[in-house]
Design an enzyme around this catalytic site. Structure first.
Site, mmCIF file in Angstrom:
data_model
loop_
_atom_site.group_PDB
_atom_site.id
_atom_site.type_symbol
_atom_site.label_atom_id
_atom_site.label_comp_id
_atom_site.label_asym_id
_atom_site.label_seq_id
_atom_site.Cartn_x
_atom_site.Cartn_y
_atom_site.Cartn_z
ATOM 1 N N THR A 1 -7.322 -6.258 1.414
ATOM 2 C CA THR A 1 -6.680 -5.735 0.212
ATOM 3 C C THR A 1 -6.758 -6.750 -0.924
ATOM 4 O OG1 THR A 1 -5.169 -4.338 1.482
ATOM 5 C CG2 THR A 1 -4.502 -4.921 -0.762
ATOM 6 N N GLN B 1 -15.305 -2.432 7.322
ATOM 7 C CA GLN B 1 -15.462 -1.629 8.537
ATOM 8 C C GLN B 1 -16.839 -1.792 9.164
ATOM 9 O OE1 GLN B 1 -12.587 -0.059 9.060
ATOM 10 N NE2 GLN B 1 -13.110 0.692 11.090
ATOM 11 N N CYS C 1 -5.198 2.394 8.558
ATOM 12 C CA CYS C 1 -4.666 2.170 7.216
ATOM 13 C C CYS C 1 -4.003 3.414 6.634
ATOM 14 C CB CYS C 1 -5.787 1.717 6.280
ATOM 15 S SG CYS C 1 -6.730 0.324 6.915
#
Length: 376
Positions: A37, A150, A316
């Site tokens: 983030t 990812q 998430c």
């Protein structure tokens, strides 16, 4: 930093006498952060800070409508403050963005300062055409950032494979490092481009672009570095180098496909809907998102959670409840969207594990179907 730099470079200039200098240059372009983030927010902040903008116009950013919240929520906040305009490109039914749509979205008036597109969607596992997008951005003198959190360790993520983006987010715990460490690669010189009118952000070389404080990370990111976790991330990425990640990817793809075939065999092909691309080259090898017809995924997960690690979306998004925005963007039919679960396999997953998981999930799905029939 050296391990990350070597991983990003891959086979690039492997035999070059200048390779050590290139590795050092790439290593110096890596900023360690506390999480993905922070890296995503920092990338957006740096792009905005380095762009002079166009008089009378708001700065413009291009993204997709299925980004990670770390990007989407940051952009929404800036929009709400009236600081930027955002174009969100729609994905198709396979959760993919068309590279030509990126080209069309970049404004000819020079107000577009950043394209930020995720490399692999964290919920579906679809792999976006980042190499093509990077080329489009380069030709348009627009910065390109991709969140590769990812994807590292699952598909090729070296510079050549990605088309040499300007900024790349990577997250340690996604490939074996502890939670709580990440990085942002910022290509040397990308924030200074005279033809595009970009100058390096004022804060970038003194107090960092996002956090105000000391001079850590060469003045680019204030705050004490988490050295043990950074070492852990370096070790984790070294375990993927030299072709090791390809072996892991082959292993997980085999098990992911077996898990899917087991579910289809037990529940019927008409009752199992795969969310995402059919082309293996456009899909992460470890991720399976499936919609189970007329199933309530929340109830199903409660029944299997003691035995199978699964979610109704990505980790998430899992706390939100309801059908995820990603499935809505893909226009997944309601009878499958409400019954969608996300399953992942890893390097330590075995064939017995996926066989048992398929059996447990199928048993609980059938119970839910039977209860629904009884109530009717």
């Amino acid at each position: 930093r050296i391990e990350l730099a070597e991983f990003f470079l891959g086979e690039t200039c492997r035999d070059s006498s200048n390779r050590e200098h290139i590795i050092s240059q790439v290593a110096d372009s890596i900023i360690f952060t506390g999480c993905g983030t922070e890296s995503d927010n920092l990338a957006i902040t740096l792009a905005l800070g380095s762009s002079p903008g166009v008089k009378g116009k708001k700065k413009h950013i291009v993204t997709s409508n299925v980004e990670h919240p770390a990007v989407e929520e940051c952009l929404k906040n800036l929009e709400a403050k009236g600081e930027i305009e955002v174009t969100r490109l729609p994905v198709d039914e396979k959760c993919l963005v068309c590279a030509s749509d990126v080209s069309s979205a970049i404004r000819s008036d020079g107000s577009t300062c950043l394209v930020t597109i995720i490399l692999a969607n964290n919920e579906i596992g679809s792999v976006f055409p980042c190499k093509e997008i990077a080329q489009i951005c380069r030709e348009s003198n627009v910065l390109f950032h991709t969140d590769a959190a990812q994807a590292v360790g699952k598909i090729a993520t070296d510079f050549d494979a990605l088309g040499h983006p300007d900024m790349i987010t990577i997250v340690g715990h996604k490939f074996g490092a502890p939670k709580g460490v990440a990085a942002l690669y910022v290509r040397d010189g990308c924030l200074v481009n005279e033809s595009a009118g970009r100058t390096e952000p004022f804060l970038y070389n003194s107090s960092g672009g996002l956090l105000f404080g000391g001079g850590q990370e060469s003045g680019r990111r204030a705050g004490t570095e988490n050295v043990p976790y950074i070492v852990g991330m370096g070790k984790a990425v070294s375990l993927l180098s030299g072709g090791k990640w390809q072996s892991i990817a082959s292993h997980t793809e085999l098990l992911r496909d077996k898990l899917l075939s087991n579910l289809i065999e037990r529940l019927g092909a008409d009752n199992v809907h795969v969310n995402g691309p059919n082309d293996a080259k456009k899909q992460l090898p470890n991720t399976l998102s499936v919609g189970l017809r007329s199933v309530r995924s929340g109830d199903l997960l409660q029944r299997v959670q003691q035995y199978v690690a699964a979610s109704a979306g990505s980790a998430c998004h899992s706390a939100g409840g309801g059908v995820s925005p990603v499935l809505l963007a893909m226009k997944v039919p309601k009878e499958f969207a409400s019954g969608t679960i996300r399953l992942s396999v890893g390097r330590d997953t075995t064939l017995d594990d996926v066989n048992e998981a398929a059996a447990i999930i199928s048993r609980e799905v059938k119970k839910q179907w039977e209860n629904s029939t009884t109530l009717q």
